[in-house]
Design a protein around this motif. Structure first.
Motif, PDB file in Angstrom:
ATOM      1  N   MET A   1       0.839  -1.171   0.000  1.00 46.46           N
ATOM      2  CA  MET A   1       0.000   0.000   0.000  1.00 46.46           C
ATOM      3  C   MET A   1       0.888   1.239   0.000  1.00 46.46           C
ATOM      4  O   MET A   1       1.837   1.314   0.767  1.00 46.46           O
ATOM      5  CB  MET A   1      -0.900  -0.052   1.233  1.00 46.46           C
ATOM      6  N   PRO A   2       0.572   2.237  -0.829  1.00 45.79           N
ATOM      7  CA  PRO A   2       1.433   3.425  -0.896  1.00 45.79           C
ATOM      8  C   PRO A   2       1.331   4.247   0.381  1.00 45.79           C
ATOM      9  O   PRO A   2       0.313   4.262   1.036  1.00 45.79           O
ATOM     10  CB  PRO A   2       0.898   4.189  -2.101  1.00 45.79           C
ATOM     11  N   GLU A   3       2.404   4.924   0.695  1.00 42.84           N
ATOM     12  CA  GLU A   3       2.420   5.843   1.829  1.00 42.84           C
ATOM     13  C   GLU A   3       2.110   7.237   1.312  1.00 42.84           C
ATOM     14  O   GLU A   3       2.668   7.687   0.322  1.00 42.84           O
ATOM     15  CB  GLU A   3       3.779   5.825   2.503  1.00 42.84           C
ATOM     16  N   PHE A   4       1.206   7.903   1.999  1.00 40.43           N
ATOM     17  CA  PHE A   4       0.847   9.259   1.599  1.00 40.43           C
ATOM     18  C   PHE A   4       1.658  10.249   2.423  1.00 40.43           C
ATOM     19  O   PHE A   4       1.790  10.104   3.628  1.00 40.43           O
ATOM     20  CB  PHE A   4      -0.649   9.494   1.776  1.00 40.43           C
ATOM     21  N   LYS A   5       2.185  11.238   1.770  1.00 38.24           N
ATOM     22  CA  LYS A   5       3.005  12.257   2.421  1.00 38.24           C
ATOM     23  C   LYS A   5       2.294  13.587   2.299  1.00 38.24           C
ATOM     24  O   LYS A   5       1.488  13.810   1.389  1.00 38.24           O
ATOM     25  CB  LYS A   5       4.379  12.308   1.768  1.00 38.24           C
ATOM     26  N   ASP A   6       2.629  14.474   3.219  1.00 41.85           N
ATOM     27  CA  ASP A   6       2.072  15.828   3.135  1.00 41.85           C
ATOM     28  C   ASP A   6       2.609  16.521   1.886  1.00 41.85           C
ATOM     29  O   ASP A   6       3.787  16.402   1.540  1.00 41.85           O
ATOM     30  CB  ASP A   6       2.440  16.640   4.372  1.00 41.85           C
ATOM     31  N   LEU A   7       1.725  17.220   1.218  1.00 43.16           N
ATOM     32  CA  LEU A   7       2.127  17.941   0.006  1.00 43.16           C
ATOM     33  C   LEU A   7       2.677  19.309   0.378  1.00 43.16           C
ATOM     34  O   LEU A   7       2.249  19.908   1.370  1.00 43.16           O
ATOM     35  CB  LEU A   7       0.929  18.079  -0.927  1.00 43.16           C
ATOM     36  N   PRO A   8       3.576  19.813  -0.403  1.00 46.33           N
ATOM     37  CA  PRO A   8       4.105  21.151  -0.117  1.00 46.33           C
ATOM     38  C   PRO A   8       3.016  22.208  -0.310  1.00 46.33           C
ATOM     39  O   PRO A   8       2.081  22.013  -1.098  1.00 46.33           O
ATOM     40  CB  PRO A   8       5.236  21.333  -1.137  1.00 46.33           C
ATOM     41  N   PRO A   9       3.111  23.311   0.404  1.00 44.37           N
ATOM     42  CA  PRO A   9       2.099  24.371   0.245  1.00 44.37           C
ATOM     43  C   PRO A   9       2.028  24.843  -1.211  1.00 44.37           C
ATOM     44  O   PRO A   9       3.033  24.983  -1.887  1.00 44.37           O
ATOM     45  CB  PRO A   9       2.609  25.499   1.151  1.00 44.37           C
ATOM     46  N   GLY A  10       0.806  25.044  -1.672  1.00 47.09           N
ATOM     47  CA  GLY A  10       0.593  25.544  -3.027  1.00 47.09           C
ATOM     48  C   GLY A  10       0.751  24.485  -4.114  1.00 47.09           C
ATOM     49  O   GLY A  10       0.766  24.813  -5.290  1.00 47.09           O
ATOM     50  N   PHE A  11       0.838  23.225  -3.721  1.00 44.69           N
ATOM     51  CA  PHE A  11       1.000  22.156  -4.717  1.00 44.69           C
ATOM     52  C   PHE A  11      -0.247  22.062  -5.594  1.00 44.69           C
ATOM     53  O   PHE A  11      -1.370  22.125  -5.115  1.00 44.69           O
ATOM     54  CB  PHE A  11       1.237  20.816  -4.026  1.00 44.69           C
ATOM     55  N   CYS A  12      -0.028  21.913  -6.876  1.00 51.40           N
ATOM     56  CA  CYS A  12      -1.126  21.710  -7.822  1.00 51.40           C
ATOM     57  C   CYS A  12      -0.749  20.520  -8.695  1.00 51.40           C
ATOM     58  O   CYS A  12       0.301  20.518  -9.346  1.00 51.40           O
ATOM     59  CB  CYS A  12      -1.341  22.960  -8.666  1.00 51.40           C
ATOM     60  N   CYS A  13      -1.571  19.529  -8.693  1.00 56.76           N
ATOM     61  CA  CYS A  13      -1.291  18.307  -9.440  1.00 56.76           C
ATOM     62  C   CYS A  13      -1.228  18.614 -10.939  1.00 56.76           C
ATOM     63  O   CYS A  13      -2.135  19.253 -11.498  1.00 56.76           O
ATOM     64  CB  CYS A  13      -2.370  17.270  -9.164  1.00 56.76           C
ATOM     65  N   PRO A  14      -0.188  18.145 -11.623  1.00 60.53           N
ATOM     66  CA  PRO A  14      -0.083  18.407 -13.063  1.00 60.53           C
ATOM     67  C   PRO A  14      -1.128  17.640 -13.872  1.00 60.53           C
ATOM     68  O   PRO A  14      -1.374  17.968 -15.027  1.00 60.53           O
ATOM     69  CB  PRO A  14       1.329  17.943 -13.414  1.00 60.53           C
ATOM     70  N   TYR A  15      -1.746  16.658 -13.263  1.00 56.87           N
ATOM     71  CA  TYR A  15      -2.752  15.856 -13.976  1.00 56.87           C
ATOM     72  C   TYR A  15      -4.182  16.244 -13.595  1.00 56.87           C
ATOM     73  O   TYR A  15      -5.122  15.504 -13.849  1.00 56.87           O
ATOM     74  CB  TYR A  15      -2.534  14.373 -13.684  1.00 56.87           C
ATOM     75  N   ARG A  16      -4.337  17.404 -12.982  1.00 56.44           N
ATOM     76  CA  ARG A  16      -5.652  17.823 -12.486  1.00 56.44           C
ATOM     77  C   ARG A  16      -6.722  17.849 -13.586  1.00 56.44           C
ATOM     78  O   ARG A  16      -7.865  17.503 -13.356  1.00 56.44           O
ATOM     79  CB  ARG A  16      -5.514  19.196 -11.851  1.00 56.44           C
ATOM     80  N   ASP A  17      -6.355  18.260 -14.780  1.00 58.08           N
ATOM     81  CA  ASP A  17      -7.330  18.375 -15.874  1.00 58.08           C
ATOM     82  C   ASP A  17      -7.437  17.109 -16.720  1.00 58.08           C
ATOM     83  O   ASP A  17      -8.322  17.014 -17.566  1.00 58.08           O
ATOM     84  CB  ASP A  17      -6.974  19.560 -16.776  1.00 58.08           C
ATOM     85  N   GLY A  18      -6.569  16.153 -16.495  1.00 61.86           N
ATOM     86  CA  GLY A  18      -6.625  14.912 -17.263  1.00 61.86           C
ATOM     87  C   GLY A  18      -5.738  13.862 -16.611  1.00 61.86           C
ATOM     88  O   GLY A  18      -4.569  13.756 -16.962  1.00 61.86           O
ATOM     89  N   CYS A  19      -6.262  13.132 -15.677  1.00 61.83           N
ATOM     90  CA  CYS A  19      -5.470  12.173 -14.910  1.00 61.83           C
ATOM     91  C   CYS A  19      -5.316  10.855 -15.682  1.00 61.83           C
ATOM     92  O   CYS A  19      -6.317  10.264 -16.114  1.00 61.83           O
ATOM     93  CB  CYS A  19      -6.135  11.904 -13.565  1.00 61.83           C
ATOM     94  N   PRO A  20      -4.082  10.366 -15.858  1.00 62.10           N
ATOM     95  CA  PRO A  20      -3.899   9.102 -16.576  1.00 62.10           C
ATOM     96  C   PRO A  20      -4.493   7.913 -15.817  1.00 62.10           C
ATOM     97  O   PRO A  20      -4.867   6.921 -16.413  1.00 62.10           O
ATOM     98  CB  PRO A  20      -2.383   8.979 -16.704  1.00 62.10           C
ATOM     99  N   TYR A  21      -4.599   8.032 -14.500  1.00 61.93           N
ATOM    100  CA  TYR A  21      -5.180   6.952 -13.703  1.00 61.93           C
ATOM    101  C   TYR A  21      -6.702   6.928 -13.782  1.00 61.93           C
ATOM    102  O   TYR A  21      -7.338   5.960 -13.402  1.00 61.93           O
ATOM    103  CB  TYR A  21      -4.737   7.061 -12.243  1.00 61.93           C
ATOM    104  N   LEU A  22      -7.284   8.014 -14.257  1.00 61.27           N
ATOM    105  CA  LEU A  22      -8.735   8.107 -14.431  1.00 61.27           C
ATOM    106  C   LEU A  22      -9.102   8.129 -15.907  1.00 61.27           C
ATOM    107  O   LEU A  22     -10.119   8.692 -16.293  1.00 61.27           O
ATOM    108  CB  LEU A  22      -9.272   9.365 -13.735  1.00 61.27           C
ATOM    109  N   GLU A  23      -8.266   7.521 -16.719  1.00 60.99           N
ATOM    110  CA  GLU A  23      -8.480   7.435 -18.166  1.00 60.99           C
ATOM    111  C   GLU A  23      -8.646   8.813 -18.806  1.00 60.99           C
ATOM    112  O   GLU A  23      -9.477   9.019 -19.686  1.00 60.99           O
ATOM    113  CB  GLU A  23      -9.672   6.537 -18.481  1.00 60.99           C
ATOM    114  N   GLY A  24      -7.884   9.776 -18.312  1.00 58.02           N
ATOM    115  CA  GLY A  24      -7.891  11.106 -18.897  1.00 58.02           C
ATOM    116  C   GLY A  24      -8.972  12.026 -18.374  1.00 58.02           C
ATOM    117  O   GLY A  24      -9.066  13.179 -18.807  1.00 58.02           O
ATOM    118  N   LEU A  25      -9.787  11.563 -17.445  1.00 54.70           N
ATOM    119  CA  LEU A  25     -10.848  12.421 -16.912  1.00 54.70           C
ATOM    120  C   LEU A  25     -10.277  13.432 -15.935  1.00 54.70           C
ATOM    121  O   LEU A  25      -9.272  13.190 -15.278  1.00 54.70           O
ATOM    122  CB  LEU A  25     -11.905  11.570 -16.203  1.00 54.70           C
ATOM    123  N   SER A  26     -10.965  14.533 -15.784  1.00 53.66           N
ATOM    124  CA  SER A  26     -10.581  15.564 -14.839  1.00 53.66           C
ATOM    125  C   SER A  26     -10.866  15.092 -13.418  1.00 53.66           C
ATOM    126  O   SER A  26     -11.954  14.569 -13.132  1.00 53.66           O
ATOM    127  CB  SER A  26     -11.367  16.843 -15.131  1.00 53.66           C
TER     128      SER A  26
END
Length: 89
Positions: A1-26
């Motif tokens: 199981m992956p370990e989740f870490k705290d994200l740095p302040p102001g982090f914005c996921c580069p895949y927010r508008d098209g996630c490869p794990y969600l078949e390109g969905l936002s």
């Protein structure tokens, strides 16, 4: 199981508008849709229970009709035998 870490302040996921794990969905669209349909599974379970109740009732009615049919056929057969004196004496 992956370990989740705290994200740095102001982090914005580069895949927010098209996630490869969600078949390109936002991710925003997927999460919004998830919030819209949350709780509907209970409604579907209720509908399924109602359909099972209806099915069981229909089966009981069918058995009653089948029994009546058999009784009427026996009566008809008896009347037919009496009408033509087919009963062995």
């Amino acid at each position: 199981m992956p370990e989740f870490k705290d994200l740095p302040p102001g982090f914005c996921c580069p895949y927010r508008d098209g996630c490869p794990y969600l078949e390109g969905l936002s991710t925003s669209w997927v999460f919004g849709r998830y919030q819209q349909v949350a709780g509907t599974e209970c409604h579907y379970e209720w509908q399924l229970e109602e359909l099972h109740k209806q099915l069981n009732q229909e089966r009981r009615q069918r058995k009653q009709v089948e029994l009546e049919k058999q009784q009427l056929q026996a009566e008809l057969h008896a009347l037919h035998r009496r009408q033509f004196n087919l009963d062995p004496a």
